[in-house]
Motif scaffolding. Structure first.
Motif, PDB file in Angstrom:
ATOM      1  N   PHE A 179       0.760  -1.304  -0.022  1.00  0.00           N
ATOM      2  CA  PHE A 179      -0.231  -0.148   0.047  1.00  0.00           C
ATOM      3  C   PHE A 179       0.776   1.282   0.057  1.00  0.00           C
ATOM      4  O   PHE A 179       0.422   2.319  -0.561  1.00  0.00           O
ATOM      5  CB  PHE A 179      -0.973  -0.177   1.258  1.00  0.00           C
ATOM      6  N   ASN A 180       1.993   1.208   0.319  1.00  0.00           N
ATOM      7  CA  ASN A 180       2.958   2.571   0.099  1.00  0.00           C
ATOM      8  C   ASN A 180       3.103   2.697  -1.511  1.00  0.00           C
ATOM      9  O   ASN A 180       3.146   3.869  -1.702  1.00  0.00           O
ATOM     10  CB  ASN A 180       4.389   2.150   0.800  1.00  0.00           C
ATOM     11  N   LYS A 181       3.430   1.768  -2.061  1.00  0.00           N
ATOM     12  CA  LYS A 181       3.477   1.883  -3.552  1.00  0.00           C
ATOM     13  C   LYS A 181       2.092   2.245  -3.965  1.00  0.00           C
ATOM     14  O   LYS A 181       2.073   3.228  -5.096  1.00  0.00           O
ATOM     15  CB  LYS A 181       3.796   0.543  -4.288  1.00  0.00           C
ATOM     16  N   VAL A 182       1.072   1.678  -3.567  1.00  0.00           N
ATOM     17  CA  VAL A 182      -0.351   2.324  -4.006  1.00  0.00           C
ATOM     18  C   VAL A 182      -0.501   3.556  -3.794  1.00  0.00           C
ATOM     19  O   VAL A 182      -0.912   4.270  -4.662  1.00  0.00           O
ATOM     20  CB  VAL A 182      -1.320   1.201  -3.323  1.00  0.00           C
ATOM     21  N   GLU A 183      -0.353   4.171  -2.648  1.00  0.00           N
ATOM     22  CA  GLU A 183      -0.200   5.674  -2.256  1.00  0.00           C
ATOM     23  C   GLU A 183       0.543   6.490  -3.240  1.00  0.00           C
ATOM     24  O   GLU A 183       0.002   7.653  -3.690  1.00  0.00           O
ATOM     25  CB  GLU A 183       0.059   5.623  -0.839  1.00  0.00           C
ATOM     26  N   GLU A 184       1.693   6.123  -3.533  1.00  0.00           N
ATOM     27  CA  GLU A 184       2.612   6.705  -4.651  1.00  0.00           C
ATOM     28  C   GLU A 184       1.836   6.816  -6.017  1.00  0.00           C
ATOM     29  O   GLU A 184       1.869   7.853  -6.495  1.00  0.00           O
ATOM     30  CB  GLU A 184       3.953   6.012  -4.658  1.00  0.00           C
ATOM     31  N   GLU A 185       1.309   5.779  -6.466  1.00  0.00           N
ATOM     32  CA  GLU A 185       0.460   5.679  -7.448  1.00  0.00           C
ATOM     33  C   GLU A 185      -0.661   6.577  -7.551  1.00  0.00           C
ATOM     34  O   GLU A 185      -1.029   7.161  -8.625  1.00  0.00           O
ATOM     35  CB  GLU A 185       0.052   4.444  -7.989  1.00  0.00           C
ATOM     36  N   PHE A 186      -1.361   6.584  -6.536  1.00  0.00           N
ATOM     37  CA  PHE A 186      -2.553   7.316  -6.266  1.00  0.00           C
ATOM     38  C   PHE A 186      -2.018   8.875  -6.390  1.00  0.00           C
ATOM     39  O   PHE A 186      -2.792   9.855  -6.949  1.00  0.00           O
ATOM     40  CB  PHE A 186      -3.271   7.326  -4.984  1.00  0.00           C
TER      41      PHE A 186
END
Length: 560
Positions: free
Chosen positions: A13-20
């Motif tokens: 979810f750290n990567k997901v947050e960056e993608e968002f």
């Protein structure tokens, strides 16, 4: 792709947050509505990827709650999903406030924006710790019945098997099964009370942090009630009490006579014939094969759907130790694949999975072909219309499942559907009482349940059972713990399904055409509009329940 072959990787979810964050940057920099919609399509792909991984983990956890790996994954998502929900809200806020909103609304529809508004009213970053706690509590609750084990004549059986014995032809066996279930819940009563008390307090605190008096308003927003409110629901329940309960009590008396009893006991609930409820004649594999033949005959669309489900192993329906109780349909967006989870136990409920859950899955299969993802965000009363109506549309093929007991099944199914209406309203009213008065003690909640049983199911007699007789029945209804306010949806949908039943008996093809239209409309319009557009009467309309009760009673008298 077959479900067993679908790869799984824990979502970072750290990567997901960056993608968002990158998506939001691109969205803000887009100079046209078309440009923003192009970014929004990237958002679809991100959501599809994350949601598919989370759903695979959930399914693999549910099929074996003792699996250490997927149990840890479920705990991880219980903790992380509130943060993910907040990311979605932050992105949708840009969409909602876009200077090109008119163009975007033309692309994805007014319903989507109304749902975004409700989502904004139901989520804030300050709620994340409370939501994490809520998720952990519901997972703890779900494991209790899933891990239940009963000794039955030297054999260890799960809760699904016990519930099958609760409908045995022998009343002494039914009593024994009810006693075992009662003893289990009595043994866990304190734990169940504590979990629910914490859930009520947690949800109330969430509501107050959002500025609401209690959880009812927040609960309605969470359920996506975008075209009716609690006053409409309350008026609907009033119709049921006044116009439907008296009719249903006549059905219970008719059932009593059929069973040859002086009076009905709680151990006779759900039992319709003296020689036993009709059971499917085939093995689980034969039931699935009969379902495939049935959907091949029903329509071109249903044949394509069911063949896809079978080819890709998208059913897990056998009851097993440590398998979560109940049944559901979920969806794997990357693969455009519905998935059906259930617990076959040798009762007619096994066939109901092939009709009810397949109603959900069929609609999910159709809506998955729509490139606008928001059109799949159906509210629950709409979703249940698809499933409960499918139960009636498939009735003509029940001979393949029940043999010479097919007519008995049809009669039982029809009566059971009518008898469900009061119970469903009772569950809903109970939750309104609980969340409007969150200070109630566990004992007071049980008193409220007992009071409602007298109003909605006056025939019911628990004969002094130490658990069920003291207002505890609701503690086995997992929706009350895990999905607050998700139950009146079944009642609203059952009412719509009765309209389809009455219609299809007059003109099956016209009714099916309307049903297909309703499925394809999905969430492209509001429920109140879609029902009318499909040529049906809205359940909330004054006098609707009285009219349906009269039509159903007339139909029963004609068939008697």
């Amino acid at each position: 792709m077959k479900f067993s072959e679908m790869p799984y990787e824990r979502v970072d979810f750290n990567k997901v947050e960056e993608e968002f964050k990158q998506l939001m940057k691109e969205f803000g920099e887009a100079a046209t509505g078309e440009g923003q919609f192009a970014v929004h399509q990237k958002y679809y792909r991100l959501r599809d990827k994350v949601d598919t991984m989370m759903t695979i983990a959930q399914i693999r956890h549910d099929v074996n709650t003792a699996d250490a790996f997927y149990s840890a994954e479920q705990d991880y998502y219980d903790e992380q999903s509130p943060k993910y929900s907040n990311m979605i809200i932050e992105y949708q806020t840009l969409l909602y406030d876009s200077p090109y909103r008119k163009e975007l609304e033309e692309k994805i529809g007014a319903v989507a924006f109304k749902n975004m508004e409700l989502a904004r009213k139901s989520m804030d970053e300050i709620l994340i710790p409370l939501l994490q706690e809520e998720n952990a509590l519901t997972t703890t609750y779900e494991k209790i019945p899933a891990e239940a084990e009963f000794d039955w004549d030297g054999e260890k059986v799960n809760i699904s098997r016990i519930k099958a014995y609760m409908k045995d032809t022998d009343r002494s066996i039914r009593k024994k099964a009810w006693d075992k279930l009662s003893a289990f819940f009595l043994e866990h009563e304190k734990e169940l009370d504590d979990i629910y008390d914490k859930l009520v307090k947690n949800r109330t605190e969430q509501a107050r942090k959002m500025g609401y008096e209690n959880y009812v308003e927040l609960g309605y927003y969470r359920m996506g009630r975008n075209c009716y409110d609690k006053d409409a629901v309350e008026a609907f329940r009033k119709q049921v009490k006044e116009d439907f309960v008296p009719f249903v009590e006549k059905l219970h008396d008719r059932r009593r006579e059929r069973l040859g009893l002086e009076k009905l006991s709680y151990i006779d609930e759900g039992v319709y014939f003296k020689d036993g409820n009709p059971k499917p004649t085939g093995t689980p594999e034969e039931i699935l094969a009969a379902g495939q033949r049935m959907y091949s005959e029903l329509s071109v669309e249903t044949k394509e759907f069911f063949d896809f489900m079978r080819e890709n192993e998208l059913f897990d329906v056998l009851g097993r130790k440590n398998k979560r109780v109940g049944g559901y349909m979920t969806y794997l967006p990357v693969y455009q694949a519905p998935f059906i989870f259930a617990n076959f136990n040798g009762t007619s409920g096994d066939v109901d999975v092939i009709t009810h859950e397949c109603g959900h899955a069929f609609q999910g299969y159709l809506s998955g072909q729509d490139p606008i993802r928001e059109h799949s965000d159906i509210t629950m009363e709409t979703a249940e219309c698809h499933s409960m109506s499918m139960e009636f549309f498939t009735e003509k093929w029940m001979d393949w499942f029940f043999g010479d007991k097919a007519d008995a099944y049809r009669e039982m199914h029809f009566e059971d559907a009518m008898m469900f209406i009061p119970y469903g309203c009772m569950v809903d009213e109970f939750q309104h009482i609980v969340y409007e008065s969150p200070e109630l003690t566990p004992a007071e909640r049980k008193e409220a349940w007992s009071r409602l049983e007298k109003e909605y199911k006056p025939h019911l007699d628990y004969e002094g059972d130490p658990f069920f007789g003291n207002g505890g029945f609701w503690q086995q209804q997992h929706h009350i713990y895990s999905f607050p306010f998700y139950y009146i949806d079944y009642v609203i949908a059952q009412t719509v399904a009765f309209e389809y039943k009455l219609w299809m008996d007059e003109d099956f093809d016209a009714a099916w055409k309307s049903y297909l239209k309703l499925c394809r409309l999905s969430a492209s319009d509001f429920f109140t509009n879609m029902i009318k557009d499909a040529g049906l009467k809205l359940p909330f309309e004054e006098g609707c329940m009285k009219e349906i009760a009269e039509k159903l009673e007339k139909k029963l008298m004609k068939e008697a």
